[in-house]
Write a protein that holds these residues in place. Structure first.
Motif, PDB file in Angstrom:
ATOM      1  N   LEU A   1       0.807  -1.219   0.000  1.00  0.00           N
ATOM      2  CA  LEU A   1       0.000   0.000   0.000  1.00  0.00           C
ATOM      3  C   LEU A   1       0.842   1.272   0.000  1.00  0.00           C
ATOM      4  CD1 LEU A   1      -2.814   1.276   0.161  1.00  0.00           C
ATOM      5  CD2 LEU A   1      -2.673   1.076   2.657  1.00  0.00           C
ATOM      6  N   VAL A   2       1.858   1.337   0.869  1.00  0.00           N
ATOM      7  CA  VAL A   2       2.653   2.562   1.002  1.00  0.00           C
ATOM      8  C   VAL A   2       3.408   2.915  -0.291  1.00  0.00           C
ATOM      9  CG1 VAL A   2       4.538   3.672   2.270  1.00  0.00           C
ATOM     10  CG2 VAL A   2       2.836   2.325   3.502  1.00  0.00           C
ATOM     11  N   PRO A   3       4.108   1.959  -0.934  1.00  0.00           N
ATOM     12  CA  PRO A   3       4.763   2.313  -2.201  1.00  0.00           C
ATOM     13  C   PRO A   3       3.793   2.801  -3.271  1.00  0.00           C
ATOM     14  CG  PRO A   3       5.639   0.250  -1.371  1.00  0.00           C
ATOM     15  CD  PRO A   3       4.453   0.579  -0.521  1.00  0.00           C
ATOM     16  N   ILE A   4       2.631   2.166  -3.371  1.00  0.00           N
ATOM     17  CA  ILE A   4       1.652   2.589  -4.380  1.00  0.00           C
ATOM     18  C   ILE A   4       1.188   4.020  -4.114  1.00  0.00           C
ATOM     19  CG2 ILE A   4      -0.674   2.179  -5.285  1.00  0.00           C
ATOM     20  CD1 ILE A   4       1.407   0.200  -6.267  1.00  0.00           C
ATOM     21  N   LEU A   5       0.892   4.327  -2.847  1.00  0.00           N
ATOM     22  CA  LEU A   5       0.439   5.675  -2.488  1.00  0.00           C
ATOM     23  C   LEU A   5       1.514   6.717  -2.790  1.00  0.00           C
ATOM     24  CD1 LEU A   5      -1.405   5.040   0.913  1.00  0.00           C
ATOM     25  CD2 LEU A   5      -2.422   5.529  -1.322  1.00  0.00           C
ATOM     26  N   PHE A   6       2.770   6.389  -2.480  1.00  0.00           N
ATOM     27  CA  PHE A   6       3.837   7.367  -2.696  1.00  0.00           C
ATOM     28  C   PHE A   6       4.179   7.526  -4.176  1.00  0.00           C
ATOM     29  CE2 PHE A   6       4.390   7.777   1.746  1.00  0.00           C
ATOM     30  CZ  PHE A   6       5.109   8.944   1.937  1.00  0.00           C
ATOM     31  N   ILE A   7       4.072   6.461  -4.934  1.00  0.00           N
ATOM     32  CA  ILE A   7       4.286   6.595  -6.381  1.00  0.00           C
ATOM     33  C   ILE A   7       3.234   7.521  -6.987  1.00  0.00           C
ATOM     34  CG2 ILE A   7       4.142   5.349  -8.574  1.00  0.00           C
ATOM     35  CD1 ILE A   7       5.426   2.958  -7.131  1.00  0.00           C
ATOM     36  N   CYS A   8       1.987   7.320  -6.591  1.00  0.00           N
ATOM     37  CA  CYS A   8       0.910   8.194  -7.079  1.00  0.00           C
ATOM     38  C   CYS A   8       1.130   9.637  -6.632  1.00  0.00           C
ATOM     39  CB  CYS A   8      -0.441   7.694  -6.580  1.00  0.00           C
ATOM     40  SG  CYS A   8      -0.945   6.098  -7.247  1.00  0.00           S
ATOM     41  N   MET A   9       1.518   9.827  -5.369  1.00  0.00           N
ATOM     42  CA  MET A   9       1.749  11.161  -4.844  1.00  0.00           C
ATOM     43  C   MET A   9       2.888  11.864  -5.572  1.00  0.00           C
ATOM     44  SD  MET A   9       4.040  12.930  -2.693  1.00  0.00           S
ATOM     45  CE  MET A   9       4.775  11.703  -1.617  1.00  0.00           C
ATOM     46  N   MET A  10       3.970  11.132  -5.836  1.00  0.00           N
ATOM     47  CA  MET A  10       5.121  11.729  -6.524  1.00  0.00           C
ATOM     48  C   MET A  10       4.792  12.081  -7.970  1.00  0.00           C
ATOM     49  SD  MET A  10       8.102   9.261  -4.925  1.00  0.00           S
ATOM     50  CE  MET A  10       9.421   9.903  -5.961  1.00  0.00           C
ATOM     51  N   MET A  11       3.960  11.265  -8.622  1.00  0.00           N
ATOM     52  CA  MET A  11       3.554  11.572  -9.991  1.00  0.00           C
ATOM     53  C   MET A  11       2.663  12.808 -10.037  1.00  0.00           C
ATOM     54  SD  MET A  11       2.791   7.722 -11.443  1.00  0.00           S
ATOM     55  CE  MET A  11       2.243   8.341 -13.032  1.00  0.00           C
ATOM     56  N   ILE A  12       1.767  12.935  -9.062  1.00  0.00           N
ATOM     57  CA  ILE A  12       0.843  14.082  -9.032  1.00  0.00           C
ATOM     58  C   ILE A  12       1.579  15.379  -8.697  1.00  0.00           C
ATOM     59  CG2 ILE A  12      -1.135  15.094  -7.804  1.00  0.00           C
ATOM     60  CD1 ILE A  12      -2.179  12.217  -7.454  1.00  0.00           C
ATOM     61  N   THR A  13       2.507  15.306  -7.738  1.00  0.00           N
ATOM     62  CA  THR A  13       3.218  16.508  -7.281  1.00  0.00           C
ATOM     63  C   THR A  13       4.527  16.750  -8.038  1.00  0.00           C
ATOM     64  OG1 THR A  13       4.313  15.228  -5.533  1.00  0.00           O
ATOM     65  CG2 THR A  13       2.235  16.333  -4.976  1.00  0.00           C
ATOM     66  N   HIS A  14       4.887  15.836  -8.956  1.00  0.00           N
ATOM     67  CA  HIS A  14       6.107  15.958  -9.775  1.00  0.00           C
ATOM     68  C   HIS A  14       7.381  15.973  -8.916  1.00  0.00           C
ATOM     69  CE1 HIS A  14       3.577  16.687 -13.274  1.00  0.00           C
ATOM     70  NE2 HIS A  14       2.941  17.629 -12.602  1.00  0.00           N
ATOM     71  N   ILE A  15       7.380  15.182  -7.858  1.00  0.00           N
ATOM     72  CA  ILE A  15       8.589  15.022  -7.050  1.00  0.00           C
ATOM     73  C   ILE A  15       9.468  13.964  -7.708  1.00  0.00           C
ATOM     74  CG2 ILE A  15       9.501  14.310  -4.798  1.00  0.00           C
ATOM     75  CD1 ILE A  15       6.922  15.289  -3.533  1.00  0.00           C
TER      76      ILE A  15
END
Length: 229
Positions: free
Chosen positions: A34-48
């Protein structure tokens, strides 16, 4: 500052996800998934970028080394059982290593990966600390091998039960060896959830595969590339 927030957010998300998983033990809610999936999505949305994230979060990867060593404790406790099956364990680890490297080689050939990506993919069939060391020695990419290793472990954890059920294996020994050899840390965690004996065997096969690959991996990788390339 942003990289520090990523580190704090990762640790906090893991702790929250772990509490959720204890109450709702569904595989999709596992912190490792769960955590990697959430952070991958977050990084794609915020362009980190990945480099920004890893500036401080690389300590999490570093901690995988001590965590892997900790698996040796139950191995010592079950040393008598392991001594009785040392031949079959050795054969299983050897076949698992070769199958992982050869399948990775043909996958790299199929998609026309460059040499660095190919070597990184061939090193991904062991736990992350060992895979990083092997990749440094054969000229692959540490960043890629971390990604490939994590994907291998997550896929093994998600589909391991289904595949093992299809094979109709009954032996805890065989089940543990399969999970440890194919999905390393993730598979070992899954094995402990199923049965302690399975977890011990999974720990042993994971550690042995890592040690053997660091020692023999460079020779084996270059031999496979030379013979099959």
């Amino acid at each position: 500052m942003l990289s520090m927030l990523c580190l704090i957010g990762t640790v906090a998300a893991y702790m929250i996800a772990k509490q959720i998983y204890r109450k709702l033990p569904y595989l999709i809610l596992s912190p490792a998934f769960l955590v990697p999936i959430l952070f991958i999505c977050m990084m794609m949305i915020t362009h980190i970028s990945y480099d920004t994230y890893m500036q401080e979060s690389h300590w999490i990867v570093w901690m995988l080394g001590p965590a892997t060593v900790a698996f040796a404790i139950p191995i010592y406790e079950y040393r008598k059982m392991i001594q009785e099956h040392i031949l079959s364990i050795g054969m299983g680890v050897t076949i698992g290593m070769l199958a992982g490297m050869i399948s990775a080689f043909y996958l790299a050939q199929l998609f026309n990966f460059d040499q660095s990506t190919r070597y990184s993919l061939m090193a991904r069939s062991i736990s992350t600390p060992f895979a990083m060391e092997l990749t440094n020695r054969i000229g692959g990419s540490v960043k890629l091998v971390i990604l490939f290793t994590m994907i291998t472990g997550v896929v093994g954890m998600l589909f391991g039960d289904l595949i093992l059920a299809t094979l109709r294996l009954k032996s805890h020994f065989a089940l543990g060896a399969s999970l440890g050899n194919s999905a390393h840390g993730f598979g070992t965690t899954k094995a402990y959830m199923r049965n302690r004996e399975e977890g011990v065997i999974a720990s042993l096969t994971m550690v042995l595969a890592g040690v053997f690959m660091v020692i023999l991996g460079p020779f084996l990788v270059h031999s496979i590339v030379y013979l099959l390339g």
